[in-house]
Design a protein around this motif. Structure first.
Motif, PDB file in Angstrom:
ATOM      1  N   ALA A  75       0.769  -1.126   0.092  1.00 38.52           N
ATOM      2  CA  ALA A  75      -0.027   0.019   0.058  1.00 38.52           C
ATOM      3  C   ALA A  75       0.929   1.220  -0.045  1.00 38.52           C
ATOM      4  CB  ALA A  75      -0.839   0.052   1.126  1.00 38.52           C
ATOM      5  N   HIS A  76       0.474   2.212  -0.767  1.00 39.31           N
ATOM      6  CA  HIS A  76       1.245   3.572  -0.821  1.00 39.31           C
ATOM      7  C   HIS A  76       0.324   4.705  -0.671  1.00 39.31           C
ATOM      8  CE1 HIS A  76       4.390   1.211  -2.829  1.00 39.31           C
ATOM      9  NE2 HIS A  76       3.152   0.893  -3.978  1.00 39.31           N
ATOM     10  N   VAL A  77       1.011   5.757  -0.135  1.00 41.51           N
ATOM     11  CA  VAL A  77       0.420   6.965  -0.054  1.00 41.51           C
ATOM     12  C   VAL A  77       1.280   7.753  -1.294  1.00 41.51           C
ATOM     13  CG1 VAL A  77      -0.007   9.238   0.879  1.00 41.51           C
ATOM     14  CG2 VAL A  77      -0.387   7.057   2.086  1.00 41.51           C
ATOM     15  N   ARG A  78       0.586   8.330  -2.248  1.00 40.03           N
ATOM     16  CA  ARG A  78       1.124   9.391  -3.316  1.00 40.03           C
ATOM     17  C   ARG A  78       0.584  10.702  -3.110  1.00 40.03           C
ATOM     18  NH1 ARG A  78      -0.392   4.703  -7.980  1.00 40.03           N
ATOM     19  NH2 ARG A  78       1.455   3.235  -7.373  1.00 40.03           N
ATOM     20  N   TRP A  79       1.494  11.541  -2.966  1.00 38.71           N
ATOM     21  CA  TRP A  79       0.949  13.088  -2.737  1.00 38.71           C
ATOM     22  C   TRP A  79       1.417  13.924  -3.771  1.00 38.71           C
ATOM     23  CZ3 TRP A  79       1.308  14.802   2.961  1.00 38.71           C
ATOM     24  CH2 TRP A  79       0.311  16.096   3.119  1.00 38.71           C
ATOM     25  N   PRO A 105       5.907  12.855  -3.841  1.00 34.21           N
ATOM     26  CA  PRO A 105       6.369  11.685  -3.111  1.00 34.21           C
ATOM     27  C   PRO A 105       5.678  10.580  -2.831  1.00 34.21           C
ATOM     28  CG  PRO A 105       6.537  14.044  -2.194  1.00 34.21           C
ATOM     29  CD  PRO A 105       5.609  14.297  -3.362  1.00 34.21           C
ATOM     30  N   VAL A 106       6.122   9.500  -2.564  1.00 31.45           N
ATOM     31  CA  VAL A 106       5.369   8.268  -2.016  1.00 31.45           C
ATOM     32  C   VAL A 106       5.966   7.617  -0.937  1.00 31.45           C
ATOM     33  CG1 VAL A 106       4.983   6.158  -3.070  1.00 31.45           C
ATOM     34  CG2 VAL A 106       5.288   8.055  -4.636  1.00 31.45           C
ATOM     35  N   TRP A 107       5.130   7.400  -0.297  1.00 29.12           N
ATOM     36  CA  TRP A 107       5.301   6.431   0.968  1.00 29.12           C
ATOM     37  C   TRP A 107       4.941   4.988   0.948  1.00 29.12           C
ATOM     38  CZ3 TRP A 107       4.097  11.536   0.833  1.00 29.12           C
ATOM     39  CH2 TRP A 107       4.950  12.335   1.483  1.00 29.12           C
ATOM     40  N   ASP A 108       5.547   3.947   1.412  1.00 27.43           N
ATOM     41  CA  ASP A 108       5.039   2.571   1.817  1.00 27.43           C
ATOM     42  C   ASP A 108       4.396   2.951   2.824  1.00 27.43           C
ATOM     43  OD1 ASP A 108       6.129   1.701  -0.774  1.00 27.43           O
ATOM     44  OD2 ASP A 108       7.939   0.896   0.144  1.00 27.43           O
ATOM     45  N   VAL A 109       3.028   2.246   3.026  1.00 29.02           N
ATOM     46  CA  VAL A 109       2.434   2.126   4.492  1.00 29.02           C
ATOM     47  C   VAL A 109       1.891   0.850   4.661  1.00 29.02           C
ATOM     48  CG1 VAL A 109       1.708   4.640   4.036  1.00 29.02           C
ATOM     49  CG2 VAL A 109       0.223   2.996   3.192  1.00 29.02           C
TER      50      VAL A 109
END
Length: 309
Positions: free
Chosen positions: A208-212, A254-258
């Motif tokens: 799962a990612h958060v893309r901002w 920016p992308v975070w693995d969550v």
């Protein structure tokens, strides 16, 4: 990370084989028609619009989303991430106008393409569709000329493509197309909080990612991220890891693995806290240049970037 969603796999079929007939119906090969390229490529096509971050998201990674388009005049228009057949525009039998972001072919200026599709739709007959926006459909206007510049988009992210079909009994071909599209959609939700716009959670199946989508210029944003990295403030919170970033239409994402076990709504609070930290750092950059260690951190972060075209 940063890859275009799988439902777009067939959107550029002609582009993958330039010897195929152009989908515009000209009878020419794609490479001699819409695949011939453009002299001018606008790197940041939606610059100046409050809707910019969500326009980029709908173009690049939202699989199924719609939003009322804030046009200055004329009847209501719905913007869609992707339309059936990856069409540029559709006018339904009831006169409803829909414009598509993820299309079969495009010029070097997405903003001009969308304005051209809108101009076509304004005069098209109900039940019509526009496969692609060719040179003859471009009017010289851009979205900046036809939208309210200070009005953001308010996208609705859908769990499937049921909105493709108007009410009534769909024909078997349309139903089959809908089922194929639904089979590859990735669960996606907006991350909604004060100070947060253009952020989306997505479950790719394995991660799962958060893309901002951020609207700051890249050097400034990279400097701020580097400073946050040095302060240990680059993550969204427990269960997250900064994965890198990608460039899309002149903006950095920016992308975070969550943590996949956490609900998408649980990232709203951490995103709002990150936005506050980032704003604070951005405000102080002009007065306090990066230190040597922060320059090194910026170089490390820059090594985790890719560019989407």
């Amino acid at each position: 990370m940063g890859k275009k969603t799988r439902n777009r796999a067939g959107a550029a079929e002609a582009g993958d084989n330039p010897r195929r007939p152009c989908p515009c119906g000209s009878g020419k090969r794609y490479k001699s028609c819409h695949g011939a390229g453009d002299d001018v490529i606008v790197i940041r096509p939606f610059e100046g619009l409050a809707a910019e971050p969500d326009l980029v998201a709908m173009r690049e990674f939202l699989p199924s989303a719609t939003a009322p388009l804030p046009v200055r005049s004329g009847g209501p228009v719905t913007l869609a991430s992707v339309l059936p057949g990856a069409s540029a525009a559709i006018v339904r039998d009831n006169g409803e106008v829909l414009l598509g972001m993820q299309v079969q072919t495009r010029s070097g200026d997405l903003s001009a393409d969308l304005a051209g599709a809108l101009a076509w739709a304004r005069s098209a007959e109900p039940g019509s569709s526009l496969p692609v926006v060719g040179p003859d459909r471009r009017t010289g206007e851009r979205l900046q000329d036809v939208l309210e510049p200070g009005t953001p988009l308010e996208p609705t992210v859908h769990a499937d493509f049921a909105w493709w079909l108007p009410p009534g009994e769909p024909d078997p071909e349309a139903q089959a197309m809908l089922e194929r599209a639904n089979s590859v959609i990735m669960p996606t939700e907006a991350v909604t909080a004060d100070g947060v716009r253009g952020a989306y959670w997505v479950d790719t199946g394995s991660k799962a990612h958060v893309r901002w989508v951020r609207t700051e210029d890249e050097p400034t944003l990279m400097a701020a991220l580097a400073r946050l990295s040095g302060r240990g403030g680059l993550e969204l919170g427990d269960g997250s890891r900064y994965a890198g970033s990608f460039r899309a239409h002149g903006l950095l994402v920016p992308v975070w693995d969550v943590d996949r076990e956490m609900h998408s709504s649980e990232w709203a609070g951490p995103a709002a806290e990150f936005a506050e930290r980032l704003d604070e750092v951005l405000a102080g950059l002009a007065a306090t240049p990066l230190t040597e260690s922060e320059h090194r951190a910026r170089d490390v972060l820059a090594g985790k970037q890719i560019t989407l075209r």
